[in-house]
Design an enzyme around this catalytic site. Structure first.
Site, PDB file in Angstrom:
ATOM      1  N   PHE A 105      75.124 -14.883  18.267  1.00  0.00           N
ATOM      2  CA  PHE A 105      74.154 -15.332  17.273  1.00  0.00           C
ATOM      3  C   PHE A 105      74.425 -14.783  15.883  1.00  0.00           C
ATOM      4  O   PHE A 105      73.980 -15.340  14.875  1.00  0.00           O
ATOM      5  CB  PHE A 105      72.730 -14.965  17.721  1.00  0.00           C
ATOM      6  N   LYS A 106      75.200 -13.701  15.817  1.00  0.00           N
ATOM      7  CA  LYS A 106      75.504 -13.106  14.521  1.00  0.00           C
ATOM      8  C   LYS A 106      76.323 -14.047  13.630  1.00  0.00           C
ATOM      9  O   LYS A 106      76.417 -13.835  12.417  1.00  0.00           O
ATOM     10  CB  LYS A 106      76.269 -11.792  14.708  1.00  0.00           C
ATOM     11  N   ASP A 107      76.915 -15.101  14.210  1.00  0.00           N
ATOM     12  CA  ASP A 107      77.674 -16.052  13.409  1.00  0.00           C
ATOM     13  C   ASP A 107      76.794 -16.739  12.362  1.00  0.00           C
ATOM     14  O   ASP A 107      77.268 -17.067  11.270  1.00  0.00           O
ATOM     15  CB  ASP A 107      78.323 -17.120  14.301  1.00  0.00           C
TER      16      ASP A 107
END
Length: 442
Positions: free
Chosen positions: A105-107
């Site tokens: 999700f850090k993308d």
């Protein structure tokens, strides 16, 4: 839009200033000084909107420095992947946030930040040194998000022996303008040193520093986007209960920010592993940060969650108000493994350990606290899935008895040679390294 410090002792600043500084001069975290209220018609029509359309609408009020066209381009380029909502049963859904380049999700935050920083840097004509602490996925997302961006150097601090093998390979094999520092300590030690760097006036006089951690408001703004997109994909019109596996609590804080915009949400569940500082606060009203414990859900191994400061600010320091909006609980590694096995046997769905913690939290809520948020019978539960299970094959495969397929873009990094710099758990050592390596970056 102006951004203020949670400590209240710094001057309000623009988005660009808040993003490029990372941390406020008084040591506080930046937070919007005002909250635009999206009309009900926006949320009513959200099912007709794409992820990119929702993202633009939610970002626009906060960013004055970028033109409409520039912001559209940043979002379309950064968020060029989906976040599908997978239905497990009649009431439970998994929001898969791991379909970006680094399968985490850090993308969302890292890719948005990299492109926004590049645009803002064009206006300032100054190079940046990005320093960030990572407990796993932040490092790889930041590395890929900023890889090759002209005029930006990236320094990633991660705790030696406390991230998965694949995560380590991702963040140590990027190369080019990205350097990985392998710290002899915990994530909390890495985060502490990053904060010390931002508070060090002598260092900041010599280097132009910014952060890619969730202490940076530019990470949280794009993390609001997928909350809106979850609503767009839900059947029915009932406001969901959103369950967020949490470590540094940036992800949950982004959800609270989306709710401040008027996003319908019955409530939030804060799901943690043995590092249960926030669930403990919700239950007792006492915030007791402490050394983190190592678990199989390593991205949540945080004993001093930075974004609690933002959460505290959003509720005006009122424990009672926070506990009416957030319900928290925690689980052991053994319970997490059991959940992985149970879900796979029942549904054929493979979860990563962090998502399994979220699943456990939903189960516990339904068994022990049903009605806490005043929800209706048809209220759906949305669990945020933060990482692809292939990143944790060494944990999952012995539990489910099956091999977890590794996507090609993840397998590639396993063939590369790890390159990292061993670093003592000492801020003075980090400062010397930064000056020795980046002093000429201005």
């Amino acid at each position: 839009m102006k951004f203020v410090s949670t400590k209240g002792e710094a001057e309000p600043v623009s988005f660009a200033q808040a993003a490029l500084r990372g941390l406020a001069p008084d040591g506080g975290l930046y937070i919007p000084g005002a909250w635009p209220s999206f009309p009900g018609s926006f949320w009513d029509s959200i099912k007709t909107k794409s992820l990119q359309e929702i993202s633009y609408a939610m970002a626009r009020p906060f960013i004055d420095e970028l033109s409409d066209n520039a912001l559209h381009n940043i979002i379309n380029d950064a968020i060029n992947f989906e976040a599908p909502l997978v239905q497990l049963d009649e009431k439970r859904y998994v929001l898969e946030l791991f379909h970006g380049p680094t399968l985490a999700f850090k993308d969302f935050g890292a890719r948005f930040m990299a492109r926004a920083f590049a645009a803002l840097r064009e206006q300032s004509e100054q190079d940046l040194v990005i320093i960030a602490a990572t407990s796993g996925d932040t490092g790889s997302a930041v590395a890929q998000g900023f890889l090759g961006v002209e005029g930006i150097k990236v320094c990633l601090l991660y705790p030696a022996g406390k991230v998965s093998h694949i995560q380590e390979q991702q963040l140590t094999t990027a190369g080019q303008n990205v350097t990985a520092l392998e710290v002899d300590g915990t994530f909390d030690d890495c985060q502490r040193m990053v904060k010390q760097a931002f508070s060090d006036s002598s260092l900041n006089e010599q280097l132009l520093l910014s952060s890619a951690n969730s202490i940076n408001i530019a990470r949280l703004v794009p993390q609001m986007f997928y909350y809106g997109y979850a609503l767009a994909q839900l059947r029915g019109n009932s406001a969901p209960i959103l369950c967020v596996p949490s470590g540094n609590f940036g992800n949950l804080t982004a959800g609270l920010m989306a709710a401040k915009l008027g996003m319908p949400a019955a409530g939030f569940i804060a799901a943690t592993n043995a590092n249960d500082i926030v669930p403990e606060y919700l239950e007792t009203g006492s915030f007791n940060p402490r050394d983190s414990k190592q678990t199989i859900s390593n991205a949540m191994d945080v004993g001093r969650p930075s974004n609690f400061e933002r959460m505290h600010y959003l509720f005006n320091g009122n424990h009672h108000k926070m506990e009416k909006t957030i319900w928290g609980t925690s689980f052991s590694d053994d319970e997490t493994r059991a959940a992985l096995k149970k879900v796979y046997e029942k549904t054929d769905y493979v979860m990563d350990p962090h998502t399994a913690v979220a699943h456990l939290a939903v189960e516990e809520y339904r068994e022990t606290a049903n009605g806490y948020f005043g929800e209706q019978k048809d209220t759906p539960f949305v669990m945020l899935s933060t990482a692809h299970p292939a990143k944790f094959g060494d944990v999952i495969e012995p539990v489910i008895g099956e091999e977890v397929e590794i996507p090609e873009r993840l397998a590639v990094c396993l063939e590369k040679n790890k390159k990292s710099v061993a670093l003592e758990n000492d801020y003075s050592v980090l400062k010397k390294w930064l000056l020795d390596n980046y002093k000429g970056a201005l």
